[in-house]
Design a protein around this motif. Structure first.
Motif, short mmCIF file in Angstrom:
data_model
loop_
_atom_site.label_atom_id
_atom_site.label_comp_id
_atom_site.label_asym_id
_atom_site.label_seq_id
_atom_site.Cartn_x
_atom_site.Cartn_y
_atom_site.Cartn_z
N GLY A 59 7.93 9.35 6.74
CA GLY A 59 8.52 9.64 5.44
C GLY A 59 8.97 8.43 4.65
O GLY A 59 9.19 8.53 3.44
N VAL A 60 9.11 7.29 5.27
CA VAL A 60 9.58 6.11 4.55
C VAL A 60 8.40 5.41 3.91
O VAL A 60 7.47 5.00 4.59
CB VAL A 60 10.33 5.13 5.52
CG1 VAL A 60 10.73 3.87 4.79
CG2 VAL A 60 11.54 5.83 6.11
N MET A 61 8.45 5.31 2.61
CA MET A 61 7.36 4.67 1.86
C MET A 61 7.77 3.28 1.43
O MET A 61 8.90 3.08 0.99
CB MET A 61 6.99 5.51 0.63
CG MET A 61 6.44 6.86 0.98
SD MET A 61 4.96 6.85 2.03
CE MET A 61 3.77 6.21 0.90
N PHE A 62 6.86 2.37 1.57
CA PHE A 62 7.08 1.01 1.08
C PHE A 62 5.75 0.38 0.78
O PHE A 62 4.71 0.90 1.07
CB PHE A 62 7.88 0.17 2.07
CG PHE A 62 7.28 0.14 3.45
CD1 PHE A 62 6.38 -0.85 3.79
CD2 PHE A 62 7.60 1.10 4.38
CE1 PHE A 62 5.80 -0.88 5.04
CE2 PHE A 62 7.04 1.07 5.64
CZ PHE A 62 6.14 0.08 5.97
N ASP A 76 -1.14 -4.79 -9.60
CA ASP A 76 -0.37 -4.05 -8.59
C ASP A 76 -1.03 -4.16 -7.22
O ASP A 76 -0.37 -4.42 -6.22
CB ASP A 76 -0.21 -2.59 -8.99
CG ASP A 76 0.81 -2.37 -10.10
OD1 ASP A 76 1.60 -3.29 -10.39
OD2 ASP A 76 0.81 -1.26 -10.68
N SER A 77 -2.34 -3.96 -7.18
CA SER A 77 -3.07 -4.05 -5.90
C SER A 77 -2.95 -5.45 -5.31
O SER A 77 -2.71 -5.60 -4.11
CB SER A 77 -4.55 -3.72 -6.11
OG SER A 77 -4.70 -2.38 -6.45
N LYS A 78 -3.12 -6.46 -6.14
CA LYS A 78 -3.06 -7.85 -5.69
C LYS A 78 -1.70 -8.17 -5.08
O LYS A 78 -1.60 -8.68 -3.96
CB LYS A 78 -3.35 -8.78 -6.86
CG LYS A 78 -3.10 -10.25 -6.59
CD LYS A 78 -3.24 -11.06 -7.86
CE LYS A 78 -2.67 -12.45 -7.70
NZ LYS A 78 -2.73 -13.23 -8.94
N ILE A 126 10.15 -6.19 0.48
CA ILE A 126 10.18 -4.72 0.60
C ILE A 126 10.50 -4.09 -0.76
O ILE A 126 9.88 -3.10 -1.14
CB ILE A 126 11.18 -4.26 1.68
CG1 ILE A 126 10.63 -4.56 3.08
CG2 ILE A 126 11.51 -2.77 1.55
CD1 ILE A 126 9.42 -3.73 3.50
N SER A 127 11.44 -4.66 -1.50
CA SER A 127 11.75 -4.16 -2.84
C SER A 127 10.52 -4.17 -3.72
O SER A 127 10.24 -3.23 -4.46
CB SER A 127 12.85 -5.00 -3.50
OG SER A 127 14.09 -4.80 -2.88
N ILE A 147 5.99 -1.42 -6.40
CA ILE A 147 4.56 -1.26 -6.66
C ILE A 147 4.07 0.09 -6.16
O ILE A 147 3.29 0.78 -6.85
CB ILE A 147 3.76 -2.42 -6.02
CG1 ILE A 147 4.12 -3.74 -6.72
CG2 ILE A 147 2.26 -2.15 -6.11
CD1 ILE A 147 3.56 -4.98 -6.05
N ARG A 148 4.51 0.52 -4.98
CA ARG A 148 4.09 1.82 -4.44
C ARG A 148 4.49 2.94 -5.40
O ARG A 148 3.69 3.83 -5.71
CB ARG A 148 4.73 2.04 -3.06
CG ARG A 148 4.56 3.43 -2.49
CD ARG A 148 3.17 3.80 -2.14
NE ARG A 148 2.75 3.00 -1.01
CZ ARG A 148 1.51 2.96 -0.56
NH1 ARG A 148 0.58 3.66 -1.15
NH2 ARG A 148 1.20 2.23 0.45
#
Length: 169
Positions: free
Chosen positions: A166-169, A129-131, A105-106, A111-112
């Motif tokens: 609202g939570v982005m990961f 980043d995508s990979k 998750i970190s 990356i996000r």
């Protein structure tokens, strides 16, 4: 020691089901015990690993209760701190290889955040980043799907239903 029928996370192979524990029926290592595992998301594949293998991360898949508790902790998990830009790929790879959901998750948050910054600057998202985002997402969602007994494609919606959009990961 794991037992036949256990679902385990096995390194970069993701979730595997232990099909057998015992000596191999081929090769010269008849005096060692091996796990024979079938990856849950890699078709037509079998993995053999010594039961005393200490080089590869291998752990039981989380239970549904553990996944639900973990999901509730996602907002508190901080992104990774990438100090040296030149070592970004190496740090991404190390994070994935831990097979630790909090580290995954970190990584996803890191990356996000980087993707959003690059897009805001008019830059493209990097292939790296995508990979690594895809690898991290695949690893995490694969384990959660087994634990929750849902399809892997439904995991993100499950997380959003618990935490909100609202939570982005």
């Amino acid at each position: 020691m794991f037992a036949i029928g256990d679902n385990v996370v096995y390194g970069s192979n993701g979730v595997c089901k232990i099909m057998n524990v015992g000596p191999l029926s081929f090769g010269g290592a008849k005096d060692r015990l091996y796990y024979t595992m079938k990856p849950r998301y890699i078709k037509r594949s079998e993995i053999f690993s010594p039961t005393e293998n200490n080089t590869m991360v291998m752990r039981k898949v989380m239970t549904k209760a553990e996944v639900d508790d973990f999901i509730r902790s996602i907002p508190d998990i901080k992104p990774l701190e990438i100090i040296e830009e030149k070592k970004r790929d190496q740090e991404y790879k190390q994070a994935v290889m831990t097979c630790d959901p909090a580290t995954i998750i970190s990584l996803m948050k890191t990356i996000r955040q980087r993707m959003e910054e690059r897009i805001a600057e008019g830059k493209k998202v990097t292939a790296s980043d995508s990979k690594y985002y895809h690898i991290a997402e695949d690893s995490l969602y694969g384990e959660f799907a087994i634990s929750l007994d849902i399809e892997k494609d439904a995991v993100k919606d499950y997380i959003v239903s618990m935490l909100g959009d609202g939570v982005m990961f």
